[in-house]
Design a protein around this motif. Structure first.
Motif, PDB file in Angstrom:
ATOM      1  N   VAL A   1       6.693  -3.880  -6.562  1.00 20.37           N
ATOM      2  CA  VAL A   1       5.253  -3.630  -6.481  1.00 20.37           C
ATOM      3  C   VAL A   1       4.527  -4.894  -6.051  1.00 20.37           C
ATOM      4  N   LEU A   2       4.974  -6.048  -6.556  1.00 17.05           N
ATOM      5  CA  LEU A   2       4.373  -7.314  -6.129  1.00 17.05           C
ATOM      6  C   LEU A   2       4.549  -7.514  -4.624  1.00 17.05           C
ATOM      7  N   MET A   3       5.736  -7.217  -4.136  1.00 19.36           N
ATOM      8  CA  MET A   3       5.982  -7.352  -2.697  1.00 19.36           C
ATOM      9  C   MET A   3       5.105  -6.370  -1.905  1.00 19.36           C
ATOM     10  N   ALA A   4       4.918  -5.170  -2.439  1.00 17.34           N
ATOM     11  CA  ALA A   4       4.046  -4.190  -1.780  1.00 17.34           C
ATOM     12  C   ALA A   4       2.611  -4.705  -1.731  1.00 17.34           C
ATOM     13  N   ASP A   5       2.163  -5.358  -2.823  1.00 13.76           N
ATOM     14  CA  ASP A   5       0.812  -5.934  -2.830  1.00 13.76           C
ATOM     15  C   ASP A   5       0.678  -6.994  -1.747  1.00 13.76           C
ATOM     16  N   LEU A   6       1.730  -7.818  -1.570  1.00 17.98           N
ATOM     17  CA  LEU A   6       1.686  -8.870  -0.558  1.00 17.98           C
ATOM     18  C   LEU A   6       1.620  -8.278   0.849  1.00 17.98           C
ATOM     19  N   HIS A   7       2.135  -7.060   1.000  1.00 11.68           N
ATOM     20  CA  HIS A   7       2.065  -6.373   2.293  1.00 11.68           C
ATOM     21  C   HIS A   7       0.811  -5.508   2.412  1.00 11.68           C
ATOM     22  N   HIS A   8      -0.081  -5.595   1.403  1.00  7.90           N
ATOM     23  CA  HIS A   8      -1.363  -4.864   1.416  1.00  7.90           C
ATOM     24  C   HIS A   8      -1.160  -3.357   1.567  1.00  7.90           C
ATOM     25  N   LEU A   9      -0.183  -2.821   0.838  1.00  7.70           N
ATOM     26  CA  LEU A   9       0.105  -1.394   0.962  1.00  7.70           C
ATOM     27  C   LEU A   9      -0.839  -0.517   0.152  1.00  7.70           C
ATOM     28  N   GLY A  10      -1.524  -1.074  -0.824  1.00 10.43           N
ATOM     29  CA  GLY A  10      -2.355  -0.244  -1.692  1.00 10.43           C
ATOM     30  C   GLY A  10      -1.559   0.226  -2.896  1.00 10.43           C
ATOM     31  N   ARG A  11      -2.257   0.513  -3.985  1.00 10.77           N
ATOM     32  CA  ARG A  11      -1.579   0.795  -5.250  1.00 10.77           C
ATOM     33  C   ARG A  11      -0.681   2.028  -5.179  1.00 10.77           C
TER      34      ARG A  11
ATOM     35  N   LEU B   1       9.894 -10.813 -14.023  1.00 10.98           N
ATOM     36  CA  LEU B   1       9.389  -9.472 -13.751  1.00 10.98           C
ATOM     37  C   LEU B   1      10.529  -8.464 -13.803  1.00 10.98           C
ATOM     38  N   THR B   2      10.189  -7.195 -13.991  1.00 10.92           N
ATOM     39  CA  THR B   2      11.191  -6.138 -13.906  1.00 10.92           C
ATOM     40  C   THR B   2      11.504  -5.865 -12.436  1.00 10.92           C
ATOM     41  N   GLY B   3      12.528  -5.078 -12.206  1.00  8.86           N
ATOM     42  CA  GLY B   3      12.859  -4.716 -10.828  1.00  8.86           C
ATOM     43  C   GLY B   3      11.698  -4.008 -10.158  1.00  8.86           C
ATOM     44  N   GLU B   4      11.081  -3.055 -10.880  1.00 12.95           N
ATOM     45  CA  GLU B   4       9.943  -2.321 -10.328  1.00 12.95           C
ATOM     46  C   GLU B   4       8.773  -3.259 -10.042  1.00 12.95           C
ATOM     47  N   GLU B   5       8.497  -4.177 -10.947  1.00 12.88           N
ATOM     48  CA  GLU B   5       7.379  -5.109 -10.766  1.00 12.88           C
ATOM     49  C   GLU B   5       7.604  -6.031  -9.574  1.00 12.88           C
ATOM     50  N   ASN B   6       8.850  -6.439  -9.347  1.00 12.95           N
ATOM     51  CA  ASN B   6       9.156  -7.250  -8.174  1.00 12.95           C
ATOM     52  C   ASN B   6       8.807  -6.509  -6.894  1.00 12.95           C
TER      53      ASN B   6
ATOM     54  N   ALA C   1      16.086  -4.884  -1.185  1.00 21.45           N
ATOM     55  CA  ALA C   1      15.050  -3.858  -1.317  1.00 21.45           C
ATOM     56  C   ALA C   1      13.660  -4.474  -1.135  1.00 21.45           C
ATOM     57  N   MET C   2      13.449  -5.665  -1.695  1.00 16.25           N
ATOM     58  CA  MET C   2      12.164  -6.355  -1.534  1.00 16.25           C
ATOM     59  C   MET C   2      11.907  -6.689  -0.064  1.00 16.25           C
ATOM     60  N   THR C   3      12.971  -7.036   0.647  1.00 19.06           N
ATOM     61  CA  THR C   3      12.836  -7.318   2.081  1.00 19.06           C
ATOM     62  C   THR C   3      12.391  -6.079   2.847  1.00 19.06           C
ATOM     63  N   LEU C   4      12.808  -4.892   2.374  1.00 24.50           N
ATOM     64  CA  LEU C   4      12.523  -3.649   3.096  1.00 24.50           C
ATOM     65  C   LEU C   4      11.164  -3.042   2.782  1.00 24.50           C
ATOM     66  N   VAL C   5      10.439  -3.621   1.828  1.00 23.04           N
ATOM     67  CA  VAL C   5       9.133  -3.057   1.461  1.00 23.04           C
ATOM     68  C   VAL C   5       8.223  -2.948   2.678  1.00 23.04           C
ATOM     69  N   GLY C   6       8.262  -3.955   3.550  1.00 21.79           N
ATOM     70  CA  GLY C   6       7.402  -3.953   4.726  1.00 21.79           C
ATOM     71  C   GLY C   6       7.952  -3.181   5.904  1.00 21.79           C
ATOM     72  N   ASP C   7       9.063  -2.458   5.709  1.00 24.28           N
ATOM     73  CA  ASP C   7       9.685  -1.651   6.761  1.00 24.28           C
ATOM     74  C   ASP C   7       9.948  -2.464   8.033  1.00 24.28           C
ATOM     75  N   PRO C   8      10.705  -3.573   7.915  1.00 25.19           N
ATOM     76  CA  PRO C   8      10.921  -4.458   9.069  1.00 25.19           C
ATOM     77  C   PRO C   8      11.831  -3.834  10.118  1.00 25.19           C
ATOM     78  N   ARG C   9      11.627  -4.210  11.370  1.00 30.66           N
ATOM     79  CA  ARG C   9      12.482  -3.755  12.469  1.00 30.66           C
ATOM     80  C   ARG C   9      13.692  -4.676  12.647  1.00 30.66           C
TER      81      ARG C   9
ATOM     82  N   ARG D   1       6.518   3.417  -2.519  1.00 27.38           N
ATOM     83  CA  ARG D   1       7.544   2.654  -1.802  1.00 27.38           C
ATOM     84  C   ARG D   1       8.524   2.014  -2.773  1.00 27.38           C
ATOM     85  N   ALA D   2       8.020   1.489  -3.897  1.00 24.60           N
ATOM     86  CA  ALA D   2       8.899   0.881  -4.896  1.00 24.60           C
ATOM     87  C   ALA D   2       9.872   1.906  -5.466  1.00 24.60           C
ATOM     88  N   ALA D   3       9.359   3.095  -5.808  1.00 23.98           N
ATOM     89  CA  ALA D   3      10.218   4.148  -6.367  1.00 23.98           C
ATOM     90  C   ALA D   3      11.277   4.575  -5.363  1.00 23.98           C
ATOM     91  N   GLU D   4      10.880   4.681  -4.103  1.00 22.21           N
ATOM     92  CA  GLU D   4      11.815   5.080  -3.045  1.00 22.21           C
ATOM     93  C   GLU D   4      12.952   4.062  -2.901  1.00 22.21           C
TER      94      GLU D   4
END
Length: 319
Positions: free
Chosen positions: A104-114, A97-102, A152-160, A120-123
């Protein structure tokens, strides 16, 4: 008005884990405050990765208690998972996958919505300086870029709370320092970092507190400076303008090592402010002038050797 003391992000009491008849963690206690970096050090096989795997809910434990971000590790594992992020020794990046796709996939796993996932990926691509490489396959990324994407993938879910298990292993010095800066920025934003590393310089640079694990037991816990001061070998080096000053100081100070050729004395000291103040007071009372003063304290390699009986893995690797 004083600020309120920080709370525990990770609180561990009597944590135990065995594999068969081999005890890997033998009743360890940890207290990691919110918004700090805590580093767990130890020789290979000491139990560091096992501790991370337990605290990040990847494997179970045999005894003790742990609370992560306010949630009981045994009774509320889903709540713990929702509050943490994990970046392990081996990258979770998908090379196909591309960096962006990685991301977005992680965002999908966190159920963030398209829409939210794309935002979040762009940020995160921008934050980790990966925007120009966003549409390139991750297989083309350098080691440093892969580690930044992994974090960056770890931070998609905004962990504490984020567990970083040897995050800079194999990186070149520039990439390692870029990762250090990212970690500092995360902590400044209130994130708690639990770091294991084989690079003692990394722990010294980043950690507010350090625990040393050896054969499944904690053998020391403290700030980097506290641990260094607890190891013998610290001294203050005094240089004098002439032999008369050297002789006078040697008589006044007593237990010193002297170098007549260099006109220097080494005075045993932990390097702390009270010890330095006492030394300078003694010199002033004796009316002794010093040309140069320097403080020499043990480094974390010395601490590691003193506590575990052998050098750090990183030091052994360069020998």
């Amino acid at each position: 008005m004083t600020s309120a003391p920080s709370r525990s992000a990770i609180a561990v009491t009597g944590l135990r884990k065995s594999f068969g008849d081999k005890v890997v963690l033998d009743g360890i206690d940890l207290d990691v405050r919110e918004g700090t970096t805590f580093s767990l050090l130890g020789p290979n096989g000491a139990g560091k990765t096992t501790a991370v795997r337990i605290l990040s809910t990847l494997i179970g434990f045999d005894g003790g208690q742990a609370r992560i971000a306010g949630h009981d590790l045994a009774e509320e594992p889903d709540a713990v998972r929702a509050a943490i992020g994990v970046t392990g020794q081996f990258s979770a990046v998908d090379d196909l996958l591309t960096g962006e796709e990685n991301l977005v996939l992680m965002a999908d796993l966190h159920h963030l919505g398209r829409a939210e996932g794309g935002r979040r990926a762009a940020e995160l691509l921008d934050r980790f300086d990966l925007t120009e490489a966003a549409t390139k396959l991750a297989s083309t990324y350098s080691g440093g870029m892969r580690r930044r994407l992994d974090l960056a993938m770890t931070l998609v879910g905004d962990p504490r709370v984020i567990f970083l298990d040897e995050p800079t292993t194999g990186l070149d010095p520039r990439s390692r320092r870029m990762m250090w800066q990212t970690i500092r920025e995360l902590v400044a934003s209130g994130v708690t970092i639990f770091l294991t590393t084989q690079y003692l310089e990394e722990a010294d640079e980043l950690a507010d507190r350090i625990a040393v694990l050896d054969r499944g037991k904690l053998v020391a816990v403290g700030t980097p400076e506290e641990l260094k001061r607890g190891v013998p070998g610290g001294h203050v080096r005094l240089r004098f303008g002439d032999a008369a000053g050297l002789d006078a100081a040697a008589r006044a100070l007593g237990d010193v090592s002297r170098d007549d050729e260099a006109l220097t004395l080494q005075v045993p000291s932990d390097g702390g402010v009270p010890a330095l103040r006492a030394l300078l007071d003694r010199l002033e009372r004796a009316a002794i002038e010093v040309d140069e003063l320097s403080v020499h304290t043990p480094d974390l390699d010395d601490v590691f050797f003193a506590l575990t009986g052998h050098p750090s893995a990183a030091k052994e690797a360069v020998r």
